[in-house]
Motif scaffolding. Structure first.
Motif, mmCIF file in Angstrom:
data_model
loop_
_atom_site.group_PDB
_atom_site.id
_atom_site.type_symbol
_atom_site.label_atom_id
_atom_site.label_comp_id
_atom_site.label_asym_id
_atom_site.label_seq_id
_atom_site.Cartn_x
_atom_site.Cartn_y
_atom_site.Cartn_z
ATOM 1 N N ARG A 1 42.891 47.439 41.799
ATOM 2 C CA ARG A 1 42.999 46.987 40.409
ATOM 3 C C ARG A 1 41.643 47.141 39.725
ATOM 4 O O ARG A 1 40.648 46.576 40.158
ATOM 5 C CB ARG A 1 43.429 45.520 40.363
ATOM 6 C CG ARG A 1 43.543 44.930 38.955
ATOM 7 C CD ARG A 1 43.949 43.468 39.051
ATOM 8 N NE ARG A 1 44.193 42.864 37.760
ATOM 9 C CZ ARG A 1 43.275 42.240 37.031
ATOM 10 N NH1 ARG A 1 42.021 42.139 37.473
ATOM 11 N NH2 ARG A 1 43.594 41.702 35.867
ATOM 12 N N TRP A 2 41.614 47.935 38.648
ATOM 13 C CA TRP A 2 40.416 48.077 37.823
ATOM 14 C C TRP A 2 40.583 47.252 36.553
ATOM 15 O O TRP A 2 41.642 47.267 35.926
ATOM 16 C CB TRP A 2 40.181 49.538 37.436
ATOM 17 C CG TRP A 2 39.501 50.366 38.486
ATOM 18 C CD1 TRP A 2 40.098 51.133 39.444
ATOM 19 C CD2 TRP A 2 38.095 50.499 38.672
ATOM 20 N NE1 TRP A 2 39.142 51.750 40.220
ATOM 21 C CE2 TRP A 2 37.895 51.386 39.763
ATOM 22 C CE3 TRP A 2 36.981 49.975 38.029
ATOM 23 C CZ2 TRP A 2 36.637 51.744 40.227
ATOM 24 C CZ3 TRP A 2 35.716 50.336 38.483
ATOM 25 C CH2 TRP A 2 35.554 51.203 39.565
ATOM 26 N N SER A 3 39.540 46.515 36.181
ATOM 27 C CA SER A 3 39.588 45.724 34.956
ATOM 28 C C SER A 3 38.220 45.761 34.285
ATOM 29 O O SER A 3 37.210 46.129 34.891
ATOM 30 C CB SER A 3 39.997 44.280 35.249
ATOM 31 O OG SER A 3 39.091 43.685 36.169
ATOM 32 N N LYS A 4 38.190 45.375 33.016
ATOM 33 C CA LYS A 4 36.948 45.314 32.246
ATOM 34 C C LYS A 4 36.700 43.869 31.842
ATOM 35 O O LYS A 4 37.602 43.186 31.350
ATOM 36 C CB LYS A 4 37.032 46.201 31.004
ATOM 37 C CG LYS A 4 35.718 46.322 30.229
ATOM 38 C CD LYS A 4 35.854 47.365 29.121
ATOM 39 C CE LYS A 4 34.512 47.622 28.457
ATOM 40 N NZ LYS A 4 34.058 46.464 27.650
ATOM 41 N N GLU B 1 31.334 50.453 26.761
ATOM 42 C CA GLU B 1 30.203 49.896 27.491
ATOM 43 C C GLU B 1 30.539 48.491 27.975
ATOM 44 O O GLU B 1 31.242 47.738 27.323
ATOM 45 C CB GLU B 1 28.951 49.835 26.609
ATOM 46 C CG GLU B 1 27.801 49.133 27.314
ATOM 47 C CD GLU B 1 26.489 49.241 26.561
ATOM 48 O OE1 GLU B 1 26.016 50.366 26.378
ATOM 49 O OE2 GLU B 1 25.956 48.196 26.165
ATOM 50 N N GLY B 2 30.043 48.144 29.139
ATOM 51 C CA GLY B 2 30.256 46.795 29.639
ATOM 52 C C GLY B 2 30.424 46.751 31.143
ATOM 53 O O GLY B 2 30.124 47.702 31.862
ATOM 54 N N ARG B 3 30.946 45.642 31.597
ATOM 55 C CA ARG B 3 31.067 45.354 33.020
ATOM 56 C C ARG B 3 32.500 45.606 33.495
ATOM 57 O O ARG B 3 33.461 45.159 32.869
ATOM 58 C CB ARG B 3 30.676 43.898 33.282
ATOM 59 C CG ARG B 3 30.552 43.520 34.753
ATOM 60 C CD ARG B 3 29.990 42.109 34.865
ATOM 61 N NE ARG B 3 29.882 41.660 36.229
ATOM 62 C CZ ARG B 3 28.878 41.931 37.043
ATOM 63 N NH1 ARG B 3 27.889 42.687 36.619
ATOM 64 N NH2 ARG B 3 28.839 41.470 38.274
ATOM 65 N N TYR B 4 32.620 46.328 34.603
ATOM 66 C CA TYR B 4 33.913 46.664 35.183
ATOM 67 C C TYR B 4 34.019 46.072 36.583
ATOM 68 O O TYR B 4 33.014 45.898 37.266
ATOM 69 C CB TYR B 4 34.098 48.181 35.249
ATOM 70 C CG TYR B 4 34.228 48.846 33.896
ATOM 71 C CD1 TYR B 4 35.470 49.230 33.410
ATOM 72 C CD2 TYR B 4 33.112 49.071 33.102
ATOM 73 C CE1 TYR B 4 35.603 49.834 32.169
ATOM 74 C CE2 TYR B 4 33.230 49.674 31.859
ATOM 75 C CZ TYR B 4 34.468 50.045 31.402
ATOM 76 O OH TYR B 4 34.594 50.628 30.162
ATOM 77 N N ARG B 5 35.259 45.786 36.978
ATOM 78 C CA ARG B 5 35.486 45.252 38.313
ATOM 79 C C ARG B 5 36.585 46.048 39.009
ATOM 80 O O ARG B 5 37.640 46.317 38.438
ATOM 81 C CB ARG B 5 35.887 43.780 38.257
ATOM 82 C CG ARG B 5 36.030 43.134 39.643
ATOM 83 C CD ARG B 5 36.404 41.661 39.523
ATOM 84 N NE ARG B 5 35.450 40.936 38.707
ATOM 85 C CZ ARG B 5 34.266 40.509 39.135
ATOM 86 N NH1 ARG B 5 33.890 40.752 40.383
ATOM 87 N NH2 ARG B 5 33.465 39.843 38.339
ATOM 88 N N CYS B 6 36.301 46.435 40.266
ATOM 89 C CA CYS B 6 37.288 47.099 41.105
ATOM 90 C C CYS B 6 37.682 46.120 42.212
ATOM 91 O O CYS B 6 36.818 45.656 42.967
ATOM 92 C CB CYS B 6 36.719 48.385 41.697
ATOM 93 S SG CYS B 6 37.814 49.205 42.873
ATOM 94 N N GLU B 7 38.967 45.790 42.310
ATOM 95 C CA GLU B 7 39.451 44.854 43.320
ATOM 96 C C GLU B 7 40.367 45.575 44.308
ATOM 97 O O GLU B 7 41.275 46.299 43.899
ATOM 98 C CB GLU B 7 40.224 43.721 42.663
ATOM 99 C CG GLU B 7 39.401 42.849 41.741
ATOM 100 C CD GLU B 7 40.250 41.797 41.080
ATOM 101 O OE1 GLU B 7 40.475 40.730 41.695
ATOM 102 O OE2 GLU B 7 40.716 42.048 39.947
ATOM 103 N N LEU B 8 40.099 45.378 45.564
ATOM 104 C CA LEU B 8 40.975 45.862 46.623
ATOM 105 C C LEU B 8 41.866 44.707 47.057
ATOM 106 O O LEU B 8 41.380 43.685 47.554
ATOM 107 C CB LEU B 8 40.163 46.368 47.807
ATOM 108 C CG LEU B 8 40.975 46.792 49.028
ATOM 109 C CD1 LEU B 8 41.842 47.986 48.708
ATOM 110 C CD2 LEU B 8 40.044 47.091 50.193
#
Length: 375
Positions: free
Chosen positions: A105-108, A159-166
């Motif tokens: 799951r990718w989110s910003k 621009e900004g912070r992204y999160r990749c969740e496994l």
């Protein structure tokens, strides 16, 4: 904001090379933006945990891709890129006969409220995008364990912070990275004078000038590069601040230099100026001499297959293309400005480079040339 997208592999960011047993989340930005000039190849640690450095890019004038193969980012080479340690510990991903048994799951992370907006979710076989950014995002699928996200047509608001969740049962893990655009911050106020914008009006005003509201980090970076401004302005997070290099009595007192803060304000009621941010251009800005009214300036640019430049266009051309012109010219908002990269006598009267302003003359005043912008 308009999409300047076009080239296919603008910035490719590989966080680790952990071998066949490691999931590799990366973020790839593809657009008419280019890696920062001091893009560097960081040292690669042989250990498997992954770190997430900042990615610095700008809208380019060429197709040249820049790679950052990174496990440990060397801070002595680029102050724009800092390591954000975040181990991703899974070494062996269980596979079912029908395919992968995990999800990515990718989110910003949205600025100001720390809200996470989903971009893309995949189970390794199928992927689904969410929201405006999801329509420009896809999985790279370079190999079986590649969790890379590719963003096409990068825009200022990306621009900004992204999160990749496994997501893998009880062994869920995540890694965060930051996409940072190299750009320029400029203060902005309308023809009515200072302190006219509430937060939402300031946000719209920046977007109309080919920019967006600057973040605190962008304002701080601009301050370290010499921005000194005595009027307070809205930032994207909803705070109101102003940068002071030379402390003085009319500008918050004679304390220490820094970023002065009014703190969070009422976004609907309180009124200030705006600090806008823009990045490099895919087009170019040029000057048309003459003694033109504002309507004649629009006609002059149209005859050349262009449009009257916006304030953000002029700042970007000054910052990234070295535009230097000692002649005031009309801009689309009705202001008259000129860019100076090499200060000299009788050309603005100030010792530092910058974009000078004559304010907002009467539109019928035939006294200036114009700056045009062409894609």
């Amino acid at each position: 904001m308009t999409d300047r997208g076009g080239w296919t592999e603008g910035v490719r960011f590989l966080e680790a090379s952990g071998g066949p047993g490691s999931l590799v989340p990366t973020l790839t930005a593809s657009s008419h933006r280019q890696c920062a000039p001091r893009c560097r190849r960081a040292e690669q640690d042989k250990k498997l945990p992954i770190t997430a450095p900042t990615i610095s890019v700008k809208r380019p004038t060429s197709n040249r891709p820049c790679w950052a193969d990174s496990h440990h980012a060397r801070q002595d080479q680029s102050p724009l890129s800092l390591p954000l340690p975040s181990p991703l510990g899974l070494r062996h991903l269980p596979q079912s006969p029908g395919g992968p048994s995990y999800k990515v799951r990718w989110s910003k992370v949205e600025p100001g409220d720390l809200r996470e907006t989903p971009i893309l979710i995949t189970n390794g076989l199928h992927a689904r995008g969410y929201g405006p950014l999801g329509g420009r995002a896809r999985m790279r699928r370079g190999h079986r364990l590649d969790a890379s996200l590719v963003i096409a047509g990068v825009r200022l608001e990306d621009e900004g912070r992204y999160r990749c969740e496994l997501i893998n049962g009880i062994e869920d893990e995540s890694v965060a990275l930051t996409l940072r655009l190299e750009g320029v911050v400029f203060p902005y106020q309308p023809s009515r004078g200072r302190y006219q914008f509430n937060y939402y009006e300031a946000k719209q005003a920046c977007e109309e000038q080919d920019g967006r509201l600057a973040t605190y980090a962008q304002l701080y970076q601009a301050w370290t590069e010499g921005l000194d401004w005595c009027n307070a302005g809205w930032l994207l997070e909803g705070s109101v601040r102003y940068p002071v290099l030379t402390a003085r009595a009319p500008c918050g007192g004679r304390g220490r230099p820094g970023i002065r803060s009014y703190g969070p304000r009422d976004r609907k009621r309180d009124r200030y100026d705006a600090f806008c941010f823009t990045s490099a251009l895919s087009g170019h800005v040029f000057f048309v001499p003459g003694r033109l009214t504002l309507s004649e300036a629009h006609a002059a640019c149209r005859r050349r297959g262009a449009m009257v430049a916006k304030v953000g266009h002029l700042y970007a051309a000054w910052k990234f293309s070295g535009l230097d012109q000692c002649d005031g010219g009309w801009l689309a908002d009705g202001s008259v400005r000129f860019p100076i990269t090499t200060p000299r006598p009788r050309c603005g009267g100030l010792p530092d480079p910058g974009v000078r302003s004559f304010g907002f003359p009467r539109p019928q005043q035939a006294a200036y040339g114009t700056y045009c912008y062409s894609e």
